[in-house]
Scaffold this active site. Structure first.
Site, PDB file in Angstrom:
ATOM      1  N   SER A  80       0.829  -1.198   0.000  1.00 39.68           N
ATOM      2  CA  SER A  80       0.000   0.000   0.000  1.00 39.68           C
ATOM      3  C   SER A  80       0.873   1.260   0.000  1.00 39.68           C
ATOM      4  O   SER A  80       1.742   1.402  -0.848  1.00 39.68           O
ATOM      5  CB  SER A  80      -0.964  -0.062   1.197  1.00 39.68           C
ATOM      6  OG  SER A  80      -1.988   0.893   1.087  1.00 39.68           O
ATOM      7  N   ASP A 174      -8.578  -5.278  -5.898  1.00 42.64           N
ATOM      8  CA  ASP A 174      -8.193  -4.241  -4.941  1.00 42.64           C
ATOM      9  C   ASP A 174      -9.181  -3.075  -5.046  1.00 42.64           C
ATOM     10  O   ASP A 174      -9.347  -2.482  -6.108  1.00 42.64           O
ATOM     11  CB  ASP A 174      -6.771  -3.764  -5.278  1.00 42.64           C
ATOM     12  CG  ASP A 174      -6.212  -2.765  -4.267  1.00 42.64           C
ATOM     13  OD1 ASP A 174      -6.960  -2.312  -3.386  1.00 42.64           O
ATOM     14  OD2 ASP A 174      -5.018  -2.441  -4.381  1.00 42.64           O
ATOM     15  N   HIS A 208      -6.962  -5.824  -1.423  1.00 42.96           N
ATOM     16  CA  HIS A 208      -5.832  -4.917  -1.188  1.00 42.96           C
ATOM     17  C   HIS A 208      -4.800  -5.491  -0.217  1.00 42.96           C
ATOM     18  O   HIS A 208      -3.605  -5.476  -0.497  1.00 42.96           O
ATOM     19  CB  HIS A 208      -6.364  -3.587  -0.639  1.00 42.96           C
ATOM     20  CG  HIS A 208      -5.304  -2.534  -0.497  1.00 42.96           C
ATOM     21  ND1 HIS A 208      -4.614  -2.033  -1.579  1.00 42.96           N
ATOM     22  CD2 HIS A 208      -4.822  -1.887   0.607  1.00 42.96           C
ATOM     23  CE1 HIS A 208      -3.745  -1.112  -1.157  1.00 42.96           C
ATOM     24  NE2 HIS A 208      -3.856  -1.014   0.162  1.00 42.96           N
TER      25      HIS A 208
END
Length: 269
Positions: A80, A174, A208
């Site tokens: 991330s 995601d 994600h």
């Protein structure tokens, strides 16, 4: 063994603090790993307003000089927000041999980034593009602007300057941002500048937060920057299978580029 061991710096995302579990697990596989906090921890800044790459450079130099770390270069692993920070480190700092990104961005996101006389603004966003479902959970996948358009181009990280190997791990479901788009754009930019094509591993049905194997899938949670709970995407079975495979891919990538030896892959964590 007695070492020295191939070294990796491990960065997490916008949750802040100091998650160390992934670093601990990698250490079980023969790596010397520094889990690096960068905000909301001890004397570090409490929020994400701006980051200075000199702080991360200090961590790189610490690893390169550590007697238990085998040179000549080290690896970076980021998920991330930690992913785009790793790309920035690889683009501007020396001593990086291999960079693995889990659903990372090739644009600087969430905070201003400074290094010496360089300033990279964060990618623009529009909160009106948030969609809230019946459960009150936000889908934010469309919130960020396209970094290839207009002034948002300034937020792109010059990853073509990097002198390292890249691995992009992509969850194709995601819902945080468009990870596959970022990976493809990163590959295009690298190849346009005569650099090696990165490895891109895509997982249909993965969200994600692709964590180490057998960690429960995080389907939704509070997003500190958005200020409300968001969905992260992912179908449970596909996501869990992706976590198992991605863990092997990451280890194999670092073994290949940091030791020059094929990994001793086992089914244990």
């Amino acid at each position: 063994g007695n070492g020295p061991f191939p070294g990796i710096i491990d960065l997490y995302g916008t949750g802040g603090g100091l998650p160390e579990y992934r670093a601990c697990l990698l250490a079980n596989h023969g790596f010397a790993v520094l889990a690096l906090a960068y905000y909301s921890y001890e004397d570090l800044p409490k929020d994400m307003k701006e980051f200075h790459l000199e702080y991360f450079e200090e961590a790189v130099n610490y690893m390169l000089q550590h007697p238990q770390v085998k040179g000549p270069g080290i690896g970076l692993l980021g998920i991330s927000k930690g992913g785009d920070l790793c790309i920035s480190m690889a683009s501007f700092l020396k001593g990086i041999t291999a960079t693995a990104l889990i659903n990372g961005s090739v644009a600087n996101v969430g905070a201003v980034l400074r290094y010496k006389d360089v300033t990279i603004p964060p990618l623009g966003l529009n909160t009106e593009r948030i969609k809230v479902n019946k459960s009150g959970l936000a889908d934010i996948v469309e919130v960020l602007n396209n970094p290839l358009e207009g002034p948002d181009h300034q937020s792109l990280i010059p990853l073509e300057k990097a002198e390292c190997h890249f691995l992009f791990i992509v969850g194709q479901d995601d819902r945080n941002w468009k990870s596959e788009f970022f990976a493809v754009e990163g590959s295009r930019r690298l190849q346009a500048h005569g650099k090696e094509k990165p490895e891109i591993v895509c997982y249909p049905g993965a969200g994600h937060y692709i964590e180490p194997p057998f960690f429960p899938m995080c389907a939704a949670s509070m997003h500190l920057l958005v200020g409300m709970p968001v969905v992260w995407g992912g179908e449970p079975k596909a996501h869990c299978e992706a976590q198992i495979d991605a863990w092997q891919q990451i280890q194999a990538f670092f073994h290949k580029h940091l030791t020059g030896k094929p990994p001793r892959i086992s089914n244990k964590l």
